[in-house]
Design a protein around this motif. Structure first.
Motif, mmCIF file in Angstrom:
data_model
loop_
_atom_site.group_PDB
_atom_site.id
_atom_site.type_symbol
_atom_site.label_atom_id
_atom_site.label_comp_id
_atom_site.label_asym_id
_atom_site.label_seq_id
_atom_site.Cartn_x
_atom_site.Cartn_y
_atom_site.Cartn_z
ATOM 1 N N GLN A 157 0.859 -1.185 0.000
ATOM 2 C CA GLN A 157 0.000 0.000 0.000
ATOM 3 C C GLN A 157 0.893 1.232 0.000
ATOM 4 N N HIS A 158 0.830 2.011 -1.059
ATOM 5 C CA HIS A 158 1.749 3.132 -1.203
ATOM 6 C C HIS A 158 1.613 4.167 -0.089
ATOM 7 N N ALA A 159 0.430 4.268 0.493
ATOM 8 C CA ALA A 159 0.266 5.220 1.593
ATOM 9 C C ALA A 159 1.191 4.874 2.750
ATOM 10 N N LYS A 160 1.397 3.585 3.007
ATOM 11 C CA LYS A 160 2.299 3.161 4.084
ATOM 12 C C LYS A 160 3.744 3.522 3.752
ATOM 13 N N VAL A 161 4.107 3.405 2.485
ATOM 14 C CA VAL A 161 5.470 3.784 2.084
ATOM 15 C C VAL A 161 5.663 5.282 2.283
ATOM 16 N N ARG A 162 4.679 6.062 1.875
ATOM 17 C CA ARG A 162 4.800 7.521 2.016
ATOM 18 C C ARG A 162 4.928 7.938 3.479
ATOM 19 N N GLN A 163 4.204 7.262 4.353
ATOM 20 C CA GLN A 163 4.326 7.587 5.771
ATOM 21 C C GLN A 163 5.739 7.315 6.273
ATOM 22 N N ALA A 164 6.330 6.228 5.790
ATOM 23 C CA ALA A 164 7.709 5.921 6.177
ATOM 24 C C ALA A 164 8.676 6.962 5.632
ATOM 25 N N ILE A 165 8.527 7.311 4.355
ATOM 26 C CA ILE A 165 9.402 8.320 3.756
ATOM 27 C C ILE A 165 9.293 9.638 4.504
ATOM 28 N N ALA A 166 8.053 10.037 4.848
ATOM 29 C CA ALA A 166 7.831 11.327 5.512
ATOM 30 C C ALA A 166 8.562 11.413 6.849
ATOM 31 N N GLY A 167 8.713 10.285 7.510
ATOM 32 C CA GLY A 167 9.399 10.290 8.797
ATOM 33 C C GLY A 167 10.900 10.110 8.696
ATOM 34 N N ILE A 168 11.400 9.847 7.486
ATOM 35 C CA ILE A 168 12.809 9.532 7.314
ATOM 36 C C ILE A 168 13.561 10.560 6.485
ATOM 37 N N VAL A 169 12.979 11.038 5.397
ATOM 38 C CA VAL A 169 13.677 11.928 4.465
ATOM 39 C C VAL A 169 13.320 13.381 4.764
ATOM 40 N N PRO A 170 14.274 14.202 5.186
ATOM 41 C CA PRO A 170 13.990 15.608 5.490
ATOM 42 C C PRO A 170 13.401 16.334 4.276
ATOM 43 N N GLY A 171 12.390 17.158 4.527
ATOM 44 C CA GLY A 171 11.761 17.931 3.471
ATOM 45 C C GLY A 171 10.541 17.271 2.870
ATOM 46 N N LEU A 172 10.320 15.988 3.193
ATOM 47 C CA LEU A 172 9.190 15.263 2.612
ATOM 48 C C LEU A 172 8.107 14.956 3.640
ATOM 49 N N GLU A 173 8.053 15.722 4.710
ATOM 50 C CA GLU A 173 7.073 15.471 5.763
ATOM 51 C C GLU A 173 5.637 15.517 5.244
ATOM 52 N N GLN A 174 5.368 16.384 4.282
ATOM 53 C CA GLN A 174 4.004 16.518 3.758
ATOM 54 C C GLN A 174 3.571 15.322 2.922
ATOM 55 N N LEU A 175 4.506 14.440 2.636
ATOM 56 C CA LEU A 175 4.170 13.261 1.840
ATOM 57 C C LEU A 175 3.224 12.326 2.593
ATOM 58 N N ALA A 176 3.229 12.405 3.913
ATOM 59 C CA ALA A 176 2.483 11.444 4.727
ATOM 60 C C ALA A 176 1.001 11.406 4.398
ATOM 61 N N ASP A 177 0.408 12.556 4.107
ATOM 62 C CA ASP A 177 -1.039 12.581 3.850
ATOM 63 C C ASP A 177 -1.389 13.222 2.514
ATOM 64 N N ILE A 178 -0.473 13.184 1.559
ATOM 65 C CA ILE A 178 -0.721 13.850 0.284
ATOM 66 C C ILE A 178 -1.914 13.241 -0.450
ATOM 67 N N ASP A 179 -2.140 11.936 -0.295
ATOM 68 C CA ASP A 179 -3.255 11.310 -0.990
ATOM 69 C C ASP A 179 -4.586 11.656 -0.349
ATOM 70 N N VAL A 180 -4.570 12.127 0.903
ATOM 71 C CA VAL A 180 -5.791 12.558 1.584
ATOM 72 C C VAL A 180 -6.010 14.054 1.380
ATOM 73 N N ALA A 181 -4.954 14.830 1.627
ATOM 74 C CA ALA A 181 -5.064 16.286 1.494
ATOM 75 C C ALA A 181 -5.127 16.732 0.047
ATOM 76 N N LYS A 182 -4.595 15.889 -0.873
ATOM 77 C CA LYS A 182 -4.525 16.245 -2.296
ATOM 78 C C LYS A 182 -3.786 17.564 -2.491
ATOM 79 N N LYS A 183 -2.812 17.816 -1.630
ATOM 80 C CA LYS A 183 -2.064 19.068 -1.682
ATOM 81 C C LYS A 183 -0.625 18.764 -2.081
ATOM 82 N N GLU A 184 -0.301 19.058 -3.333
ATOM 83 C CA GLU A 184 1.059 18.866 -3.809
ATOM 84 C C GLU A 184 1.948 19.987 -3.266
ATOM 85 N N PHE A 185 3.266 19.769 -3.241
ATOM 86 C CA PHE A 185 4.113 20.717 -2.520
ATOM 87 C C PHE A 185 5.532 20.737 -3.060
#
Length: 506
Positions: A463-491
Protein backbone atom coordinates in the motif's frame (compact mmCIF):
# COMPACT_ATOMS: atom_id res chain seq x y z
CA UNK A 1 18.87 -9.04 -30.93
CA UNK A 2 18.39 -8.21 -34.60
CA UNK A 3 15.65 -5.67 -33.83
CA UNK A 4 16.29 -1.95 -33.55
CA UNK A 5 15.19 -0.04 -30.49
CA UNK A 6 12.22 1.35 -32.40
CA UNK A 7 11.18 -2.10 -33.59
CA UNK A 8 11.28 -3.35 -30.02
CA UNK A 9 9.07 -0.47 -28.88
CA UNK A 10 6.54 -1.48 -31.52
CA UNK A 11 6.23 -4.91 -29.91
CA UNK A 12 4.03 -3.17 -27.34
CA UNK A 13 3.62 -3.80 -23.63
CA UNK A 14 4.93 -6.84 -21.83
CA UNK A 15 2.17 -8.81 -20.06
CA UNK A 16 3.83 -11.94 -18.70
CA UNK A 17 7.05 -12.80 -16.86
CA UNK A 18 9.79 -14.10 -19.17
CA UNK A 19 12.70 -16.35 -18.26
CA UNK A 20 15.89 -17.21 -20.11
CA UNK A 21 17.77 -20.23 -18.80
CA UNK A 22 21.58 -20.29 -18.74
CA UNK A 23 22.97 -20.51 -22.26
CA UNK A 24 19.54 -20.59 -23.90
CA UNK A 25 18.79 -18.65 -27.10
CA UNK A 26 15.21 -17.83 -26.14
CA UNK A 27 12.95 -16.58 -23.37
CA UNK A 28 9.87 -18.48 -22.26
CA UNK A 29 6.76 -17.32 -20.37
CA UNK A 30 6.64 -18.32 -16.68
CA UNK A 31 4.15 -17.96 -13.81
CA UNK A 32 4.48 -15.18 -11.26
CA UNK A 33 4.92 -17.46 -8.23
CA UNK A 34 7.73 -19.35 -9.93
CA UNK A 35 9.36 -16.09 -11.05
CA UNK A 36 9.39 -14.53 -7.56
CA UNK A 37 10.58 -17.76 -5.97
CA UNK A 38 13.37 -18.23 -8.50
CA UNK A 39 14.53 -14.61 -8.17
CA UNK A 40 14.63 -14.95 -4.38
CA UNK A 41 16.55 -18.22 -4.62
CA UNK A 42 19.12 -16.87 -7.07
CA UNK A 43 19.65 -13.68 -5.07
CA UNK A 44 19.68 -15.63 -1.83
CA UNK A 45 22.57 -17.72 -3.13
CA UNK A 46 24.53 -14.55 -3.90
CA UNK A 47 26.81 -12.57 -1.62
CA UNK A 48 25.03 -9.16 -1.42
CA UNK A 49 28.40 -7.44 -1.87
CA UNK A 50 28.59 -9.10 -5.30
CA UNK A 51 25.31 -7.58 -6.52
CA UNK A 52 24.05 -4.21 -7.61
CA UNK A 53 20.65 -2.55 -7.78
CA UNK A 54 19.99 0.00 -10.54
CA UNK A 55 16.87 2.08 -11.17
CA UNK A 56 15.89 4.44 -13.94
CA UNK A 57 13.76 7.52 -13.24
CA UNK A 58 10.59 5.84 -14.52
CA UNK A 59 9.63 4.51 -11.11
CA UNK A 60 7.67 6.27 -8.39
CA UNK A 61 9.05 7.60 -5.13
CA UNK A 62 7.32 4.73 -3.37
CA UNK A 63 8.88 2.01 -5.55
CA UNK A 64 12.30 3.65 -5.32
CA UNK A 65 12.18 3.78 -1.53
CA UNK A 66 11.24 0.10 -1.21
CA UNK A 67 13.88 -0.78 -3.81
CA UNK A 68 16.77 0.82 -1.91
CA UNK A 69 15.47 -0.34 1.48
CA UNK A 70 15.36 -3.96 0.31
CA UNK A 71 18.90 -3.74 -1.04
CA UNK A 72 20.28 -2.24 2.18
CA UNK A 73 18.59 -4.63 4.62
CA UNK A 74 19.66 -7.54 2.41
CA UNK A 75 23.21 -6.27 2.80
CA UNK A 76 24.40 -4.05 -0.05
CA UNK A 77 24.78 -0.33 -0.68
CA UNK A 78 25.47 -1.01 -4.36
CA UNK A 79 22.37 1.03 -5.15
CA UNK A 80 22.41 3.47 -8.02
CA UNK A 81 20.28 5.25 -10.59
CA UNK A 82 20.44 6.69 -14.08
CA UNK A 83 21.40 10.19 -12.89
CA UNK A 84 24.98 8.96 -12.43
CA UNK A 85 25.13 8.95 -16.22
CA UNK A 86 23.49 12.36 -16.63
CA UNK A 87 23.18 15.00 -13.90
CA UNK A 88 25.25 13.72 -10.99
CA UNK A 89 27.88 16.31 -11.95
CA UNK A 90 25.19 18.91 -11.31
CA UNK A 91 24.46 17.56 -7.85
CA UNK A 92 28.16 17.63 -6.99
CA UNK A 93 28.85 21.04 -8.53
CA UNK A 94 25.91 22.70 -6.82
CA UNK A 95 26.70 21.09 -3.48
CA UNK A 96 30.14 22.73 -3.44
CA UNK A 97 28.86 26.16 -4.47
CA UNK A 98 25.38 26.67 -2.99
CA UNK A 99 25.04 23.64 -0.73
CA UNK A 100 22.04 22.15 -2.54
CA UNK A 101 22.10 19.73 -5.45
CA UNK A 102 18.93 20.66 -7.33
CA UNK A 103 17.25 23.67 -8.94
CA UNK A 104 17.14 26.84 -6.87
CA UNK A 105 14.04 28.12 -8.72
CA UNK A 106 10.44 27.04 -9.12
CA UNK A 107 8.47 27.15 -12.37
CA UNK A 108 6.80 30.45 -11.47
CA UNK A 109 10.21 32.14 -11.23
CA UNK A 110 10.58 31.82 -15.00
CA UNK A 111 7.58 34.12 -15.51
CA UNK A 112 9.55 37.05 -14.09
CA UNK A 113 12.96 36.35 -15.61
CA UNK A 114 14.20 38.93 -18.11
CA UNK A 115 17.13 36.77 -19.27
CA UNK A 116 17.36 32.99 -19.46
CA UNK A 117 20.60 31.26 -20.40
CA UNK A 118 20.14 27.88 -22.09
CA UNK A 119 23.46 26.03 -21.93
CA UNK A 120 24.27 22.65 -23.42
CA UNK A 121 20.65 21.64 -23.88
CA UNK A 122 17.99 21.42 -26.56
CA UNK A 123 14.63 22.05 -24.87
CA UNK A 124 12.88 22.34 -28.23
CA UNK A 125 13.24 18.55 -28.42
CA UNK A 126 13.39 17.53 -24.78
CA UNK A 127 11.57 20.07 -22.58
CA UNK A 128 8.42 21.34 -24.31
CA UNK A 129 7.07 23.08 -21.22
CA UNK A 130 10.33 24.97 -20.81
CA UNK A 131 10.39 26.09 -24.45
CA UNK A 132 6.98 27.66 -23.78
CA UNK A 133 8.53 29.68 -20.94
CA UNK A 134 11.35 30.80 -23.25
CA UNK A 135 8.77 32.11 -25.71
CA UNK A 136 7.05 34.04 -22.91
CA UNK A 137 10.38 35.57 -21.89
CA UNK A 138 10.93 36.83 -25.43
CA UNK A 139 7.33 38.07 -25.66
CA UNK A 140 7.94 40.19 -22.55
CA UNK A 141 11.01 41.78 -24.12
CA UNK A 142 13.49 39.52 -22.34
CA UNK A 143 16.50 37.71 -23.72
CA UNK A 144 17.19 34.03 -24.28
CA UNK A 145 20.89 33.38 -24.76
CA UNK A 146 21.84 29.94 -26.00
CA UNK A 147 25.31 28.48 -25.47
CA UNK A 148 25.77 25.31 -27.49
CA UNK A 149 28.43 24.16 -29.98
CA UNK A 150 25.63 22.83 -32.19
CA UNK A 151 23.18 25.17 -33.89
CA UNK A 152 19.87 23.64 -32.81
CA UNK A 153 17.20 24.83 -35.28
CA UNK A 154 14.50 24.62 -32.62
CA UNK A 155 16.40 27.11 -30.45
CA UNK A 156 16.64 29.59 -33.31
CA UNK A 157 12.97 29.45 -34.28
CA UNK A 158 10.33 27.13 -32.91
CA UNK A 159 6.63 26.67 -33.61
CA UNK A 160 5.23 26.52 -30.08
CA UNK A 161 2.26 24.11 -30.14
CA UNK A 162 0.34 25.97 -27.42
CA UNK A 163 0.51 29.25 -29.35
CA UNK A 164 -1.73 29.63 -32.41
CA UNK A 165 0.17 32.77 -33.40
CA UNK A 166 3.47 30.96 -33.26
CA UNK A 167 2.14 28.07 -35.34
CA UNK A 168 0.58 30.37 -37.96
CA UNK A 169 3.72 32.49 -38.20
CA UNK A 170 5.86 29.45 -38.88
CA UNK A 171 7.55 29.67 -35.51
CA UNK A 172 8.75 32.02 -32.79
CA UNK A 173 12.27 33.40 -32.50
CA UNK A 174 13.70 31.78 -29.39
CA UNK A 175 17.37 32.78 -29.12
CA UNK A 176 18.16 36.48 -28.94
CA UNK A 177 21.84 35.52 -29.05
CA UNK A 178 23.64 32.26 -29.76
CA UNK A 179 27.22 31.43 -28.78
CA UNK A 180 28.91 28.35 -30.23
CA UNK A 181 32.07 27.58 -28.24
CA UNK A 182 34.39 24.72 -29.05
CA UNK A 183 33.29 21.46 -27.45
CA UNK A 184 34.75 21.16 -23.97
CA UNK A 185 35.80 24.82 -23.69
CA UNK A 186 32.87 25.99 -21.58
CA UNK A 187 34.89 26.92 -18.51
CA UNK A 188 37.02 29.29 -20.58
CA UNK A 189 33.84 30.88 -21.94
CA UNK A 190 32.28 31.28 -18.48
CA UNK A 191 35.50 32.82 -17.20
CA UNK A 192 35.46 35.17 -20.17
CA UNK A 193 31.88 36.21 -19.39
CA UNK A 194 32.78 36.76 -15.73
CA UNK A 195 35.89 38.74 -16.71
CA UNK A 196 33.80 40.97 -18.98
CA UNK A 197 31.22 41.52 -16.22
CA UNK A 198 33.98 42.61 -13.85
CA UNK A 199 35.48 44.93 -16.46
CA UNK A 200 32.08 46.61 -16.70
CA UNK A 201 31.88 46.93 -12.93
CA UNK A 202 28.58 45.04 -13.01
CA UNK A 203 29.26 42.65 -10.14
CA UNK A 204 27.02 42.83 -7.04
CA UNK A 205 29.57 43.85 -4.42
CA UNK A 206 27.09 43.81 -1.55
CA UNK A 207 25.94 40.28 -2.32
CA UNK A 208 29.53 39.09 -2.77
CA UNK A 209 30.56 40.57 0.57
CA UNK A 210 27.58 39.20 2.50
CA UNK A 211 27.05 35.81 0.96
CA UNK A 212 30.19 34.48 -0.72
CA UNK A 213 33.74 33.47 0.08
CA UNK A 214 36.75 33.23 -2.19
CA UNK A 215 35.90 36.17 -4.43
CA UNK A 216 39.38 37.68 -4.19
CA UNK A 217 40.97 34.46 -5.48
CA UNK A 218 38.30 34.17 -8.19
CA UNK A 219 39.01 37.72 -9.38
CA UNK A 220 42.77 37.21 -9.25
CA UNK A 221 42.41 34.15 -11.47
CA UNK A 222 40.43 36.15 -14.02
CA UNK A 223 42.87 39.07 -13.88
CA UNK A 224 45.71 36.68 -14.70
CA UNK A 225 43.80 35.17 -17.61
CA UNK A 226 44.41 36.99 -20.87
CA UNK A 227 41.77 37.53 -23.55
CA UNK A 228 44.03 35.90 -26.15
CA UNK A 229 44.03 32.71 -24.10
CA UNK A 230 40.24 32.82 -23.66
CA UNK A 231 39.64 33.36 -27.37
CA UNK A 232 42.07 30.63 -28.36
CA UNK A 233 40.46 28.16 -25.98
CA UNK A 234 36.77 28.63 -26.73
CA UNK A 235 36.99 29.79 -30.34
CA UNK A 236 34.89 32.90 -29.72
CA UNK A 237 36.04 36.49 -30.06
CA UNK A 238 36.28 38.93 -27.21
CA UNK A 239 33.59 41.02 -28.89
CA UNK A 240 31.16 38.09 -28.96
CA UNK A 241 31.77 37.30 -25.31
CA UNK A 242 31.56 40.95 -24.29
CA UNK A 243 28.28 41.37 -26.19
CA UNK A 244 26.63 38.60 -24.17
CA UNK A 245 28.23 39.80 -20.93
CA UNK A 246 26.72 43.21 -21.64
CA UNK A 247 23.23 41.72 -21.88
CA UNK A 248 23.82 39.83 -18.66
CA UNK A 249 25.04 42.99 -16.93
CA UNK A 250 21.90 44.89 -17.94
CA UNK A 251 19.30 42.37 -16.83
CA UNK A 252 17.81 42.23 -13.35
CA UNK A 253 16.38 38.69 -13.13
CA UNK A 254 18.49 35.97 -14.72
CA UNK A 255 18.00 32.20 -14.74
CA UNK A 256 20.79 29.84 -15.83
CA UNK A 257 19.48 26.57 -17.29
CA UNK A 258 21.70 23.74 -18.52
CA UNK A 259 21.53 20.17 -19.69
CA UNK A 260 23.82 17.23 -20.17
CA UNK A 261 25.98 19.14 -22.62
CA UNK A 262 27.47 20.53 -19.41
CA UNK A 263 27.65 17.39 -17.33
CA UNK A 264 28.90 14.82 -19.89
CA UNK A 265 32.53 15.84 -19.52
CA UNK A 266 35.41 14.74 -17.35
CA UNK A 267 35.18 18.28 -15.97
CA UNK A 268 31.37 18.26 -15.69
CA UNK A 269 31.43 19.24 -12.01
CA UNK A 270 33.72 22.17 -12.79
CA UNK A 271 31.38 23.26 -15.60
CA UNK A 272 28.50 23.46 -13.14
CA UNK A 273 30.63 25.26 -10.57
CA UNK A 274 31.58 27.82 -13.24
CA UNK A 275 27.92 28.46 -14.05
CA UNK A 276 27.12 28.90 -10.37
CA UNK A 277 30.03 31.33 -9.96
CA UNK A 278 28.79 33.39 -12.90
CA UNK A 279 25.36 33.60 -11.27
CA UNK A 280 26.79 34.45 -7.84
CA UNK A 281 28.87 37.23 -9.37
CA UNK A 282 25.73 39.30 -9.89
CA UNK A 283 23.70 37.98 -6.95
CA UNK A 284 21.40 35.92 -9.15
CA UNK A 285 20.80 33.19 -6.58
CA UNK A 286 18.64 33.48 -3.49
CA UNK A 287 15.78 35.61 -4.74
CA UNK A 288 12.67 35.34 -6.87
CA UNK A 289 12.81 35.15 -10.68
CA UNK A 290 16.55 34.35 -10.70
CA UNK A 291 18.68 31.30 -10.05
CA UNK A 292 19.91 27.94 -11.28
CA UNK A 293 17.90 25.39 -13.25
CA UNK A 294 19.45 22.05 -14.22
CA UNK A 295 17.24 20.64 -16.98
CA UNK A 296 16.86 17.13 -15.66
CA UNK A 297 15.43 14.27 -17.61
CA UNK A 298 12.33 12.20 -17.72
CA UNK A 299 9.69 11.24 -15.26
CA UNK A 300 10.95 10.91 -11.66
CA UNK A 301 14.71 10.86 -12.10
CA UNK A 302 15.21 13.55 -9.43
CA UNK A 303 12.82 11.95 -6.97
CA UNK A 304 14.53 8.58 -7.22
CA UNK A 305 17.68 10.20 -5.86
CA UNK A 306 15.84 12.18 -3.20
CA UNK A 307 14.35 9.08 -1.57
CA UNK A 308 17.67 7.24 -1.45
CA UNK A 309 18.36 5.27 -4.63
CA UNK A 310 22.07 6.07 -4.53
CA UNK A 311 25.21 4.47 -3.13
CA UNK A 312 25.27 6.58 0.02
CA UNK A 313 22.60 8.57 1.79
CA UNK A 314 23.28 11.03 4.59
CA UNK A 315 23.98 9.79 8.08
CA UNK A 316 20.72 11.49 9.10
CA UNK A 317 18.76 9.26 6.71
CA UNK A 318 20.73 6.11 7.58
CA UNK A 319 20.02 6.68 11.27
CA UNK A 320 16.36 7.49 10.66
CA UNK A 321 15.87 4.23 8.71
CA UNK A 322 17.53 2.26 11.50
CA UNK A 323 15.29 3.85 14.16
CA UNK A 324 12.13 3.46 12.09
CA UNK A 325 12.65 -0.19 11.22
CA UNK A 326 14.79 -1.57 14.03
CA UNK A 327 17.62 -2.58 11.73
CA UNK A 328 21.36 -1.96 11.52
CA UNK A 329 22.63 -0.84 8.12
CA UNK A 330 26.12 -0.89 6.69
CA UNK A 331 27.83 2.42 5.99
CA UNK A 332 30.13 0.91 3.36
CA UNK A 333 30.13 3.03 0.25
CA UNK A 334 28.42 1.22 -2.60
CA UNK A 335 29.09 1.26 -6.33
CA UNK A 336 27.62 4.00 -8.47
CA UNK A 337 26.35 3.08 -11.95
CA UNK A 338 29.68 3.06 -13.77
CA UNK A 339 31.54 1.46 -10.88
CA UNK A 340 28.95 -1.32 -10.79
CA UNK A 341 29.49 -2.11 -14.46
CA UNK A 342 33.27 -1.89 -14.08
CA UNK A 343 33.06 -4.38 -11.23
CA UNK A 344 30.88 -6.62 -13.40
CA UNK A 345 33.45 -6.54 -16.20
CA UNK A 346 36.08 -7.63 -13.67
CA UNK A 347 33.90 -10.61 -12.72
CA UNK A 348 32.94 -9.20 -9.31
CA UNK A 349 29.14 -9.00 -9.78
CA UNK A 350 27.05 -12.17 -9.70
CA UNK A 351 23.54 -10.65 -9.72
CA UNK A 352 21.86 -7.41 -10.74
CA UNK A 353 18.38 -6.06 -10.12
CA UNK A 354 17.50 -3.49 -12.79
CA UNK A 355 14.26 -1.53 -12.36
CA UNK A 356 13.27 0.24 -15.57
CA UNK A 357 15.44 1.90 -18.18
CA UNK A 358 18.01 0.42 -20.52
CA UNK A 359 21.33 0.31 -18.71
CA UNK A 360 23.02 -1.53 -21.59
CA UNK A 361 21.88 1.07 -24.13
CA UNK A 362 22.55 4.06 -21.86
CA UNK A 363 26.21 3.09 -21.46
CA UNK A 364 28.14 4.96 -24.19
CA UNK A 365 30.69 2.22 -24.85
CA UNK A 366 28.54 -0.63 -26.18
CA UNK A 367 31.41 -3.12 -26.19
CA UNK A 368 32.14 -2.41 -22.54
CA UNK A 369 28.45 -2.58 -21.64
CA UNK A 370 28.11 -5.93 -23.38
CA UNK A 371 31.14 -7.43 -21.65
CA UNK A 372 29.98 -6.19 -18.26
CA UNK A 373 26.40 -7.38 -18.60
CA UNK A 374 27.46 -10.77 -20.03
CA UNK A 375 29.61 -11.38 -16.95
CA UNK A 376 26.62 -11.10 -14.56
CA UNK A 377 25.27 -14.56 -13.79
CA UNK A 378 21.70 -13.53 -12.90
CA UNK A 379 19.87 -10.43 -14.10
CA UNK A 380 16.41 -9.50 -12.82
CA UNK A 381 14.59 -6.82 -14.84
CA UNK A 382 11.40 -4.94 -13.88
CA UNK A 383 9.95 -3.22 -16.94
CA UNK A 384 6.84 -2.12 -18.83
CA UNK A 385 8.22 -2.91 -22.29
CA UNK A 386 11.10 -4.82 -23.79
CA UNK A 387 14.17 -2.95 -24.99
CA UNK A 388 17.55 -3.88 -26.44
CA UNK A 389 19.08 -4.00 -22.96
CA UNK A 390 16.99 -7.08 -22.21
CA UNK A 391 18.33 -9.11 -25.15
CA UNK A 392 21.92 -7.89 -25.45
CA UNK A 393 24.71 -8.59 -23.00
CA UNK A 394 23.08 -11.86 -21.98
CA UNK A 395 26.16 -14.07 -21.73
CA UNK A 396 25.83 -17.58 -20.35
CA UNK A 397 23.81 -16.57 -17.30
CA UNK A 398 20.11 -16.29 -16.51
CA UNK A 399 17.70 -13.42 -17.13
CA UNK A 400 14.25 -12.90 -15.65
CA UNK A 401 12.01 -10.10 -16.93
CA UNK A 402 8.97 -9.08 -14.86
CA UNK A 403 6.19 -6.89 -16.33
CA UNK A 404 5.15 -3.88 -14.25
CA UNK A 405 2.30 -1.40 -14.26
CA UNK A 406 2.63 1.99 -15.90
CA UNK A 407 2.08 5.05 -13.70
CA UNK A 408 -1.60 5.43 -14.53
CA UNK A 409 -2.14 1.70 -13.91
CA UNK A 410 -0.76 1.63 -10.35
CA UNK A 411 -3.09 -0.08 -7.88
CA UNK A 412 -2.89 2.86 -5.47
CA UNK A 413 -1.71 6.48 -5.91
CA UNK A 414 2.00 7.23 -6.35
CA UNK A 415 4.14 10.36 -6.24
CA UNK A 416 6.90 11.83 -8.37
CA UNK A 417 9.26 14.82 -8.11
CA UNK A 418 9.74 17.37 -10.88
CA UNK A 419 13.02 19.11 -11.70
CA UNK A 420 11.54 22.11 -9.85
CA UNK A 421 11.51 20.11 -6.56
CA UNK A 422 7.73 19.80 -6.74
CA UNK A 423 6.04 16.63 -5.49
CA UNK A 424 3.10 15.49 -7.63
CA UNK A 425 0.44 12.87 -7.00
CA UNK A 426 -0.68 10.36 -9.65
CA UNK A 427 -3.93 8.51 -9.00
CA UNK A 428 -3.42 5.35 -11.09
CA UNK A 429 -6.31 2.92 -11.27
CA UNK A 430 -6.52 2.34 -15.03
CA UNK A 431 -6.62 -1.33 -16.06
CA UNK A 432 -5.17 -2.26 -19.45
CA UNK A 433 -3.33 -5.55 -18.93
CA UNK A 434 -4.32 -8.52 -16.81
CA UNK A 435 -0.94 -9.88 -15.73
CA UNK A 436 1.20 -6.88 -14.71
CA UNK A 437 2.01 -5.88 -11.14
CA UNK A 438 3.23 -2.70 -9.40
CA UNK A 439 6.96 -2.57 -8.70
CA UNK A 440 6.29 -2.23 -4.97
CA UNK A 441 4.20 -5.42 -4.94
CA UNK A 442 6.93 -7.34 -6.76
CA UNK A 443 9.66 -6.00 -4.45
CA UNK A 444 7.66 -6.74 -1.31
CA UNK A 445 6.92 -10.30 -2.45
CA UNK A 446 10.61 -10.72 -3.22
CA UNK A 447 11.56 -9.34 0.20
CA UNK A 448 9.28 -11.83 1.95
CA UNK A 449 11.42 -14.68 0.59
CA UNK A 450 14.82 -12.99 0.38
CA UNK A 451 14.89 -11.49 3.92
CA UNK A 452 12.21 -13.50 5.77
CA UNK A 453 13.62 -12.76 9.23
CA UNK A 454 13.87 -9.00 8.67
CA UNK A 455 11.91 -6.96 11.24
CA UNK A 456 10.42 -4.81 8.46
CA UNK A 457 6.88 -5.70 7.45
CA UNK A 458 7.41 -5.34 3.72
CA UNK A 459 3.90 -6.63 3.00
CA UNK A 460 2.50 -3.36 4.40
CA UNK A 461 4.42 -1.45 1.74
CA UNK A 462 2.24 -2.91 -0.99
CA UNK A 463 0.00 0.00 0.00
CA UNK A 464 1.75 3.13 -1.20
CA UNK A 465 0.27 5.22 1.59
CA UNK A 466 2.30 3.16 4.08
CA UNK A 467 5.47 3.78 2.08
CA UNK A 468 4.80 7.52 2.02
CA UNK A 469 4.33 7.59 5.77
CA UNK A 470 7.71 5.92 6.18
CA UNK A 471 9.40 8.32 3.76
CA UNK A 472 7.83 11.33 5.51
CA UNK A 473 9.40 10.29 8.80
CA UNK A 474 12.81 9.53 7.31
CA UNK A 475 13.68 11.93 4.46
CA UNK A 476 13.99 15.61 5.49
CA UNK A 477 11.76 17.93 3.47
CA UNK A 478 9.19 15.26 2.61
CA UNK A 479 7.07 15.47 5.76
CA UNK A 480 4.00 16.52 3.76
CA UNK A 481 4.17 13.26 1.84
CA UNK A 482 2.48 11.44 4.73
CA UNK A 483 -1.04 12.58 3.85
CA UNK A 484 -0.72 13.85 0.28
CA UNK A 485 -3.26 11.31 -0.99
CA UNK A 486 -5.79 12.56 1.58
CA UNK A 487 -5.06 16.29 1.49
CA UNK A 488 -4.53 16.25 -2.30
CA UNK A 489 -2.06 19.07 -1.68
CA UNK A 490 1.06 18.87 -3.81
CA UNK A 491 4.11 20.72 -2.52
CA UNK A 492 7.67 21.93 -2.99
CA UNK A 493 10.30 20.05 -1.02
CA UNK A 494 11.32 22.11 1.99
CA UNK A 495 14.58 24.10 1.78
CA UNK A 496 15.15 23.47 -1.93
CA UNK A 497 13.83 26.62 -3.68
CA UNK A 498 16.03 29.62 -2.83
CA UNK A 499 14.03 32.83 -2.63
CA UNK A 500 16.29 34.15 0.11
CA UNK A 501 20.11 33.95 0.15
CA UNK A 502 20.32 31.11 2.69
CA UNK A 503 22.81 28.58 1.43
CA UNK A 504 23.61 25.07 2.62
CA UNK A 505 27.39 25.51 2.58
CA UNK A 506 29.53 26.06 5.63
Amino acid sequence: QELSGREMERLGRLNTPLYRAPGSNRFKPVEWDWAIGHAAARLGATDPARSFFYSSGRSSNEAGFVFQLLARVWGTNNVSNCSYYCHQATSEGLATTIGKGTASVELEDLTGADLIFVIGANPSSNHPRFIHMLKHCRDRGGDVIVINPAKEPGLVKFAVPKSAGSMLAGGTEIASDYLQPRIGSDIALFKGLAKAVLERGAEDEGFLDRHTTGFAAFKADLDALGWDEIEASCGLSRDEIDRVAGRYAERQNVVFAWGMGMTHHLHGVQNVEAIANLALLRGMIGRRHAGLLPLRGHSNVQGIGTIGVKPMVTEEIFSAMERAFGVTLSRARGFDTLAGLEAAERGEIDAAVIMGGNLWGATPDTGFATRAMEAIGFKLFLTTTLNRGHVNGLGDGESLILPVTARDEEWSPTTQESMFNFIRLSDGGISRLDNVRPETVILCDLAAQLVPDCPIDFSAFKQHAKVRQAIAGIVPGLEQLADIDVAKKEFHIRNRVLHTPEFGTQ
